[in-house]
Design a protein around this motif. Structure first.
Motif, PDB file in Angstrom:
ATOM      1  N   ASN A 236      29.640  58.471  -3.628  1.00  0.00           N
ATOM      2  CA  ASN A 236      29.080  59.247  -4.753  1.00  0.00           C
ATOM      3  C   ASN A 236      29.092  60.720  -4.361  1.00  0.00           C
ATOM      4  OD1 ASN A 236      27.732  60.327  -6.901  1.00  0.00           O
ATOM      5  ND2 ASN A 236      25.844  59.139  -6.653  1.00  0.00           N
ATOM      6  N   ASP A 237      30.074  61.445  -4.892  1.00  0.00           N
ATOM      7  CA  ASP A 237      30.233  62.865  -4.563  1.00  0.00           C
ATOM      8  C   ASP A 237      29.368  63.773  -5.423  1.00  0.00           C
ATOM      9  OD1 ASP A 237      32.083  62.009  -2.762  1.00  0.00           O
ATOM     10  OD2 ASP A 237      33.850  62.604  -3.930  1.00  0.00           O
ATOM     11  N   ILE A 238      28.768  63.232  -6.482  1.00  0.00           N
ATOM     12  CA  ILE A 238      27.994  64.078  -7.419  1.00  0.00           C
ATOM     13  C   ILE A 238      26.633  63.431  -7.707  1.00  0.00           C
ATOM     14  CG2 ILE A 238      29.858  65.358  -8.545  1.00  0.00           C
ATOM     15  CD1 ILE A 238      29.970  63.153 -10.659  1.00  0.00           C
ATOM     16  N   PRO A 239      25.775  63.322  -6.702  1.00  0.00           N
ATOM     17  CA  PRO A 239      24.466  62.698  -6.934  1.00  0.00           C
ATOM     18  C   PRO A 239      23.609  63.441  -7.949  1.00  0.00           C
ATOM     19  CG  PRO A 239      24.544  63.794  -4.783  1.00  0.00           C
ATOM     20  CD  PRO A 239      25.932  63.775  -5.310  1.00  0.00           C
ATOM     21  N   GLU A 240      23.922  64.740  -8.182  1.00  0.00           N
ATOM     22  CA  GLU A 240      23.150  65.488  -9.182  1.00  0.00           C
ATOM     23  C   GLU A 240      23.479  65.011 -10.599  1.00  0.00           C
ATOM     24  OE1 GLU A 240      27.016  67.726  -8.635  1.00  0.00           O
ATOM     25  OE2 GLU A 240      25.582  66.644  -7.379  1.00  0.00           O
ATOM     26  N   LEU A 241      24.674  64.435 -10.797  1.00  0.00           N
ATOM     27  CA  LEU A 241      25.076  63.914 -12.106  1.00  0.00           C
ATOM     28  C   LEU A 241      24.993  62.393 -12.184  1.00  0.00           C
ATOM     29  CD1 LEU A 241      28.168  66.168 -12.962  1.00  0.00           C
ATOM     30  CD2 LEU A 241      25.808  66.413 -13.739  1.00  0.00           C
ATOM     31  N   SER A 242      24.945  61.759 -11.042  1.00  0.00           N
ATOM     32  CA  SER A 242      24.777  60.299 -10.986  1.00  0.00           C
ATOM     33  C   SER A 242      23.706  60.001  -9.946  1.00  0.00           C
ATOM     34  CB  SER A 242      26.095  59.617 -10.609  1.00  0.00           C
ATOM     35  OG  SER A 242      25.918  58.216 -10.545  1.00  0.00           O
ATOM     36  N   PRO A 243      22.431  60.101 -10.351  1.00  0.00           N
ATOM     37  CA  PRO A 243      21.348  59.968  -9.374  1.00  0.00           C
ATOM     38  C   PRO A 243      21.252  58.596  -8.714  1.00  0.00           C
ATOM     39  CG  PRO A 243      20.491  60.104 -11.623  1.00  0.00           C
ATOM     40  CD  PRO A 243      21.945  60.408 -11.699  1.00  0.00           C
ATOM     41  N   ARG A 244      21.858  57.587  -9.346  1.00  0.00           N
ATOM     42  CA  ARG A 244      21.882  56.277  -8.689  1.00  0.00           C
ATOM     43  C   ARG A 244      23.149  55.540  -9.089  1.00  0.00           C
ATOM     44  NH1 ARG A 244      16.747  52.114  -8.083  1.00  0.00           N
ATOM     45  NH2 ARG A 244      17.488  51.151  -6.152  1.00  0.00           N
ATOM     46  N   PHE A 245      23.851  55.034  -8.089  1.00  0.00           N
ATOM     47  CA  PHE A 245      25.096  54.309  -8.344  1.00  0.00           C
ATOM     48  C   PHE A 245      25.101  53.065  -7.465  1.00  0.00           C
ATOM     49  CE2 PHE A 245      29.562  53.223  -8.170  1.00  0.00           C
ATOM     50  CZ  PHE A 245      30.016  53.520  -9.445  1.00  0.00           C
ATOM     51  N   CYS A 246      25.030  51.907  -8.123  1.00  0.00           N
ATOM     52  CA  CYS A 246      24.991  50.632  -7.408  1.00  0.00           C
ATOM     53  C   CYS A 246      26.264  49.850  -7.702  1.00  0.00           C
ATOM     54  CB  CYS A 246      23.784  49.799  -7.827  1.00  0.00           C
ATOM     55  SG  CYS A 246      22.201  50.623  -7.581  1.00  0.00           S
ATOM     56  N   ALA A 247      26.798  49.183  -6.686  1.00  0.00           N
ATOM     57  CA  ALA A 247      28.015  48.393  -6.879  1.00  0.00           C
ATOM     58  C   ALA A 247      28.057  47.269  -5.862  1.00  0.00           C
ATOM     59  CB  ALA A 247      29.257  49.277  -6.768  1.00  0.00           C
ATOM     60  N   VAL A 248      28.754  46.185  -6.241  1.00  0.00           N
ATOM     61  CA  VAL A 248      28.929  45.051  -5.346  1.00  0.00           C
ATOM     62  C   VAL A 248      30.204  44.326  -5.747  1.00  0.00           C
ATOM     63  CG1 VAL A 248      27.632  43.416  -6.782  1.00  0.00           C
ATOM     64  CG2 VAL A 248      27.739  43.071  -4.294  1.00  0.00           C
ATOM     65  N   ALA A 249      30.875  43.709  -4.773  1.00  0.00           N
ATOM     66  CA  ALA A 249      32.086  42.934  -5.038  1.00  0.00           C
ATOM     67  C   ALA A 249      31.740  41.454  -5.106  1.00  0.00           C
ATOM     68  CB  ALA A 249      33.133  43.189  -3.960  1.00  0.00           C
ATOM     69  N   ILE A 250      32.398  40.741  -6.008  1.00  0.00           N
ATOM     70  CA  ILE A 250      32.192  39.291  -6.167  1.00  0.00           C
ATOM     71  C   ILE A 250      33.561  38.627  -6.144  1.00  0.00           C
ATOM     72  CG2 ILE A 250      31.252  37.462  -7.627  1.00  0.00           C
ATOM     73  CD1 ILE A 250      29.331  39.468  -8.803  1.00  0.00           C
ATOM     74  N   LYS A 251      33.681  37.573  -5.351  1.00  0.00           N
ATOM     75  CA  LYS A 251      34.970  36.916  -5.115  1.00  0.00           C
ATOM     76  C   LYS A 251      35.042  35.573  -5.829  1.00  0.00           C
ATOM     77  CE  LYS A 251      38.056  35.770  -1.250  1.00  0.00           C
ATOM     78  NZ  LYS A 251      38.187  35.702   0.224  1.00  0.00           N
ATOM     79  N   ASP A 252      36.264  35.174  -6.166  1.00  0.00           N
ATOM     80  CA  ASP A 252      36.556  33.835  -6.705  1.00  0.00           C
ATOM     81  C   ASP A 252      35.820  33.546  -8.007  1.00  0.00           C
ATOM     82  OD1 ASP A 252      38.167  33.420  -4.494  1.00  0.00           O
ATOM     83  OD2 ASP A 252      36.559  32.488  -3.332  1.00  0.00           O
TER      84      ASP A 252
END
Length: 826
Positions: A236-252
């Motif tokens: 997240n290079d712009i925390p001032e514009l994206s104060p929270r960014f959550c992500a996760v990978a799911i397989k199969d």
């Protein structure tokens, strides 16, 4: 914002809240309108599916006269009346769907019923009719025909247990409900109410019922642990514009059609089913107001350097992106972009890219649940004209504290529905998150502002019903808003909350004290009203336009964009800048009126203009103006300038500004005026506006007719210069009219000639004489001289003026004019 009563009741049942909603829909709507938000529409969804019956296909044989049609005998439990049946009580239906088979349960639309997909358009009512020589009694419906999804390749197969032929399809899938559409602006500062969960909570609160959110909806949930491994990197290079960014990978994951209950749930709110992954993200957006997005992991990895990389950054110059809606855009610099380490794959908070779409071939996914700056999202949406459900919610400033709860819940559901396994660590990248603080307030403070006498216990109960935490100490309260209520910041917010939950209709009605003395008349408003009435009497039409204009209009009239403030949160892409003058706004309306067939007309507007100035507070320099434009498509001999001048002189006369006090000075033409056909208006030597015809560049840019001119007046200055009302006594004696023609140098201003004539006439005339002049002709035979003819009207209050007196007056005047301005009497 659409809500469904059945969906709310399901939430209450899951939260173990007793069903408190009245059966009368009108009472529910009235309550919502009074204490929650304005109701725009109520749709009886049950009517759309009225007559749709669950039927079992008892036999399915090939149609004897068609290769792709089948003759089906269906059992409806004998529910439908007035339909032809065989000896066994079965009904014959001709069906062309490839998936129809014996033993299946389907949705049957009997004769006389309306196809749901056509209900809101041009209703198509079915009837018994022959198809290739065999009678078909209605039809077996596809999901598309039932307005559930776009799938029309086969008929809908009902997969529920404990279903029997003859059951109502609407009751089976909770479609016999009401959809209530609440005006979005009512929830502008209530992002939680853009989810069904928030509305359910608020509705319980205004009915004074305690609501408890589902167990999974907590600020810091336990997140499922990884069972497999996929290489994923998130930045997240712009925390001032994206104060929270959550992500996760799911397989199969097994991407397929969603369960029918989920397709039906989405269809209630106008969302078409895509597949089980996309449908779940839409479902939880509807439920919580939190948008989510799913990416095809393998497509992202293919567009990345090493593994899959998700990066939140600003758009870079020259980038292009093909969107899910098929449109290709070039994002403006500063737009929030979701990208790999090589290229963009989506516009953050607005719409995803087509290159990473989840489809039937997808095996692995990346789930994103984020929070974005509402102003940045709105700017991007307005710039590209993209208005998605995600935009609607992100522009209302969703709480960043709910993202993890929603992501954890949908991750568990995807694992359960599709067999997928969490295949990466949880990425929870945070900027500066503002947490709610406790607010100290007393019951007296709240009661004083609402006119109530509630006790601390009553106030605490009202707030705790909607999950506020309240600590009491006598009549003092310490209140902490829940994590989803980011709008609660000051004691006044608590007052508003208590008033709404208690019910504004229940507040005591006390008339305010009012003095009987006459109110003071606003001179400014009175002046504006008089100007409106006068211009209307002269045949002009008032228009009301925005104080904002498009940058292209500034360019068209030659005004510098840098001198106008640019709006960060424009109402629309057409309203980007504060306007510098009223005339450009009026000129923009000329061509559409000409095109509409209006031959000759005058438009005026009273409004504000704004410029960048050296104001003490740093705000735009604001001033009130009056603008008028006259236009006509027919060619005329008289210049438009003088027609506009007539309007102006009449207007100033009504402001008790004498014509002799008016001067039209030659000026350097403004950006939109024509050189030699424009002037600065001065009253008693003070600038008061400008008037003129418009330059060829402006005329060409805005498609103005040849006959077009206008003026713009500075209202504050004119208000100060306006004199008191003047009363001229009408003479009992007849007036005398006489023309005087003056030959002057060709370049002598008309105003100078008229001013000198009036001055000389008044100085040489007898006492108590009224004098008025009107120009009736200007003739220029060559470039050296011109002849200006005035009609002079003279009347006395004491006697009838003789020809000797008049002739003597004109002789003296002519002699003085020859000396003062070198004018020869002709």
């Amino acid at each position: 914002m659409k809500i469904g009563l059945q969906a709310l009741k399901q939430i209450y049942a899951q939260s173990k809240v007793a069903d408190f909603l009245p059966d009368d829909i009108n009472k529910v709507v009235e309550k919502i309108g009074a204490q929650l938000g304005e109701v725009e529409e109520v749709q009886d969804l049950g009517k759309k599916y009225e007559g749709v019956i669950v039927a079992k296909v008892m036999s399915c044989e090939k149609h004897p006269n068609a290769d792709k049609l089948k003759l089906c005998k269906v059992d409806d439990g004998g529910i439908v009346k007035n339909v032809e049946r065989d000896s066994g009580g079965l009904v014959q239906v001709v069906c062309g769907a490839p998936n129809v088979h014996e033993g299946m349960l389907a949705a049957w639309l009997p004769p006389g019923s309306t196809v749901p997909a056509t209900f809101d358009k041009e209703p198509f009512v079915l009837e018994a009719r022959e198809l290739r020589g065999k009678v078909s009694n209605g039809m077996l419906a596809s999901p598309h025909e039932l307005a559930i999804s776009d799938d029309h390749d086969g008929i809908l197969e009902i997969d529920k247990k404990d279903v029997k032929p003859g059951d109502s399809f609407a009751e089976l899938y909770k479609l016999n409900t009401f959809i209530i559409d609440i005006e979005n602006k009512m929830f502008t500062h209530r992002p939680d109410c853009f989810g069904l969960l928030g509305v359910a909570r608020e509705l319980a609160g205004i009915y004074h019922v305690t609501f408890t959110s589902p167990d999974w909806y907590i600020e810091n949930p336990e997140f499922p642990k990884a069972e497999a491994e996929l290489l994923l990197e998130v930045q997240n290079d712009i925390p001032e514009l994206s104060p929270r960014f959550c992500a996760v990978a799911i397989k199969d994951v097994n991407v397929a059609s969603s369960p029918l209950w989920l397709q039906v749930m989405l269809s209630k709110f106008g969302i078409k089913s895509v597949n089980n992954i996309v449908d779940l993200t839409n479902f939880y957006m509807l439920l919580t107001g939190q948008p989510l997005h799913a990416y095809d992991y393998d497509k992202v990895a293919k567009l990345s350097g090493n593994g899959a990389v998700i990066k939140v950054r600003k758009a870079q110059k020259g980038e292009k992106l093909k969107l899910l809606n098929g449109k290709e855009v070039s994002p403006e610099e500063g737009t929030i972009m979701i990208a790999t380490d090589k290229r963009p794959i989506g516009i953050g908070g607005v719409i995803g890219g087509a290159d990473t779409e989840v489809d039937s071939s997808t095996k692995n996914i990346i789930l994103e649940c984020a929070n974005f700056d509402s102003y940045a999202i709105r700017r991007t949406s307005m710039h590209h004209g993209i208005f998605t459900d995600a935009v609607t919610r992100f522009t209302k400033s969703q709480s960043p504290h709910q993202t993890l709860a929603v992501l954890a819940k949908i991750t568990n559901d995807i694992a359960g529905f599709t067999g997928g396994k969490v295949a990466s660590e949880l990425f929870d990248l945070k900027g500066k998150l503002k947490s709610n603080r406790a607010i100290d307030v007393s019951a007296g403070y709240i009661n004083e502002r609402l006119g109530l006498s509630l006790g601390a216990d009553e106030i605490a109960k009202l707030l705790s019903n909607v999950e506020f935490k309240v600590e009491k100490s006598d009549e003092n309260l310490r209140i902490l808003a829940p994590f989803w209520r980011v709008d609660i910041e000051i004691p006044e917010d608590i007052v508003e909350e208590v008033g709404r939950l208690y019910g504004y209709d229940n507040l005591p009605l006390v008339l305010p004290r009012k003095t009987m003395s006459a109110s003071q008349i606003s001179e400014e408003l009175q002046l504006k009203q008089e100007l409106r009435e006068r211009l209307s009497a002269l045949g002009a039409n008032e228009v009301l336009s925005y104080s904002f204009v498009h940058g292209k209009l500034l360019d068209a009239v030659g005004q510098d964009r840098a001198k106008s403030f640019k709006l960060k949160n424009a109402l629309s892409p057409q309203l980007q800048y504060y306007r510098q003058g009223i005339l450009p706004s009026l000129l923009e309306k000329v061509h559409p009126n000409i095109k509409a067939g209006n031959g000759e007309f005058a438009l005026f507007e009273l409004g504000k203009v704004h410029k960048k100035g050296n104001t003490a507070d740093g705000l735009p320099e604001e001033s009130a103006r009056l603008g008028l434009v006259i236009a006509g498509k027919a060619k005329r001999d008289d210049p438009a300038f003088y027609t506009a001048r007539k309007y102006l002189v009449e207007l100033l006369a009504d402001m008790n500004i004498a014509e002799e006090d008016i001067a039209f000075d030659a000026i350097e033409p403004k950006s939109y005026f024509l050189a030699g056909r424009s002037a600065e208006l001065k009253v008693n030597g003070k600038p008061a506006g400008h008037i003129g015809e418009f330059s060829r560049k402006v005329s060409n840019s805005l498609k103005l007719p040849d006959f077009c001119a206008g003026f713009e007046l500075y209202l504050p200055e004119l208000h100060q210069l306006a004199g008191p009302p003047k009363y001229n006594i009408i003479s009992r004696y007849p007036a005398t009219e006489q023309d005087i023609c003056l030959r002057t140098e060709a370049d002598m201003p008309y105003a100078k000639i008229k001013s000198a004539l009036l001055k000389s006439l008044k100085e040489n005339a007898p006492k108590d004489v009224n004098i008025s002049t009107e120009c009736i002709d200007i003739f220029a035979k060559d470039k050296e001289a011109k002849q200006t003819t005035f009609r002079v009207e003279i009347s006395s209050h004491e006697r009838t003026l003789t020809s000797e007196i008049i002739n003597l007056l004109f002789d003296k005047t002519a002699g003085e004019l020859k000396e003062s301005i070198k004018a020869e009497r002709v």
